[in-house]
Design a protein around this motif. Structure first.
Motif: not given
Length: 468
Positions: A362-364, A239-246, A219-237
């Motif tokens: 996460y409800e986009t 990515y908003l590309p410059p053009k809708h990938p479809v 619906s937005t063209g956003a790509l949601y990314l997970t981070e697996d940082n074993f020994a440290f905190p991780s984040g939920f990201y």
């Protein structure tokens, strides 16, 4: 994409299945339900060896193990990991499969096509029958590093994620490899088409950090990314590309990277135990330097946190080891492998995070984050990793636990059940499930066994009898 149907119809909001699963934490003390009946040892139709324990009526065949040959004569690498299935000709499935090989061990396949000829990870593409018979196979991305998971894209492509920041500009990590032998920086996303081979061009604006999974929002063209940082905190990201990938037909570089934060609570620690159904309003903070250039070969522990620290300094939330992720109708479901509270009487796992696993949603459309499930103890759910869903909307969780590893189901009513147990492999106690994905029509569940000699497996049987 049948394997990606999931828990809720987005227009239902917090009612219906979404709310049912979210209540699971309050009932988390219950033992797994007998969705398909007891598990028993079943022989592999390939060679008669027992590799899986399954309910009555289910069969399987393993294929494309490490050390075997692709159709082009090159050797299949090990460390089978994340995977997706796409429809192929004649009812076949086209599988794109990661290989989580790390270190400067040299690229598999054609080194002339490699992103980094010294790096041993990448992907392979296989066309298989629904009974696990290989029709064709070949390398499709090589010269990358530590390819863990990723995600299927609507334009018939797979985005493969490097779970590392190794490169010639970073000091050596725990794996013991000599990073100075690498010729390129790593820690990026790479797109792999269903047909043919990848162009091996990193999406640098999507960040250089230990990526795990990617889930695309059409619906937005956003790509949601997970981070697996074993020994440290991780984040939920995202990515908003410059053009809708479809519209572009591929994922373009040059976009904007952001990290999720809890509204009104800077650096909220969501890695710890949460109340059942915990819900948070989310906001997004920008990452100013998603692809940092490291000077003086900093320690790996410093480099692996460089992007995440930017987000946390701006108030981003803290998670523990974010791994599998899947999108369905406006909601991204993702797994925190070591999130949650430590169960009474149990030893916490090593690394960052002291629980046995959480599932978040996460409800986009509403920008709301909600806890779906938190494991009460290891006997119920032990360190969930990759994730997919069945046609009935049941979540399939691959375990990466300390003891026996299972494929477990999480129903829309919040019930956990055991579906498959991995037969222990002598001398390879670290073997685990990874890359589960349903093939076209839902007849076959394809899954990988990540081991010293990894392999893929096709499972089929009376799915209608139980909860898948």
């Amino acid at each position: 994409m049948d394997r990606r149907r999931f828990i809720t119809n987005v227009v239902a909001g917090i009612a219906g299945p979404f709310a049912g699963v979210a209540c699971a934490g309050a009932r988390g003390g219950a033992e797994p339900v007998p969705a398909y009946g007891p598990l028993r040892p079943v022989r592999d139709l390939r060679d008669g060896k027992v590799r899986l324990h399954l309910p009555d009526g289910f069969k399987y065949r393993s294929f494309s193990a490490a050390g075997e040959k692709f159709s082009d004569g090159s050797t299949v690498p090990g460390r089978h990991d994340g995977m997706a299935a796409f429809s192929g000709p004649g009812g076949s499935a086209i599988l794109i499969r990661n290989h989580e090989v790390t270190g400067p061990v040299g690229a598999f396949g054609d080194k002339a096509r490699a992103y980094d000829p010294m790096a041993g990870g990448g992907t392979s593409t296989l066309r298989v029958t629904r009974y696990g018979e290989v029709l064709k196979s070949a390398p499709s991305l090589n010269g990358t590093l530590h390819n863990c998971s990723g995600g299927p894209m609507l334009w018939r492509a797979w985005v493969s994620c490097e779970e590392t920041v190794n490169g010639p500009d970073v000091a050596d990590d725990f794996s013991g490899g000599d990073n100075s032998k690498l010729t390129e920086k790593h820690g990026y996303l790479f797109e792999v088409p269903v047909h043919g081979t990848a162009r091996a061009r990193p999406i640098r604006s999507a960040g250089r950090f230990p990526h795990e999974s990617a889930a695309f929002d059409p619906s937005t063209g956003a790509l949601y990314l997970t981070e697996d940082n074993f020994a440290f905190p991780s984040g939920f990201y995202r990515y908003l590309p410059p053009k809708h990938p479809v519209q572009a037909g591929r994922l373009l570089d040059g976009g904007r990277l952001q990290m999720l934060a809890v509204k009104g609570a800077k650096r909220k620690d969501l890695s710890a135990g949460q109340p059942a159904g915990a819900t948070y309003a989310a906001v997004w903070v920008d990452i100013d330097d998603p692809d940092p250039d490291f000077k003086g070969r900093p320690a790996n522990d410093e480099a692996v946190q460089a992007v995440g620290k930017q987000g946390r300094e701006a108030g981003a939330a803290i998670f523990s080891r974010l791994e599998g992720a899947v999108y369905h109708q406006g909601t991204v479901y993702f797994v925190s492998t070591q999130g949650g509270a430590t169960a009474q009487g149990e030893r916490p796992p090593s690394g960052f995070g002291k629980g046995r696993g959480q599932v978040w949603a996460y409800e986009t459309w509403s920008e709301r984050l909600k806890l779906v499930y938190e494991s009460p103890r290891s006997s119920v759910l032990d360190l969930p990793d990759n994730v997919t869903v069945s046609r009935r909307g049941t979540l399939v969780l691959c375990e990466d636990g300390d003891g026996d590893n299972y494929l477990r189901g999480l129903t829309r009513a919040g019930e956990i059940f055991d579906f498959c147990r991995l037969e222990p492999i002598p001398g390879d106690e670290g073997a685990e499930f990874a890359g589960s994905t349903f093939g076209p029509g839902g007849h076959t569940l394809y899954v990988n066994v990540q081991a010293k000699q990894g392999r893929s497996i096709a499972i089929w049987g009376p799915w209608e009898r139980g909860r898948f």
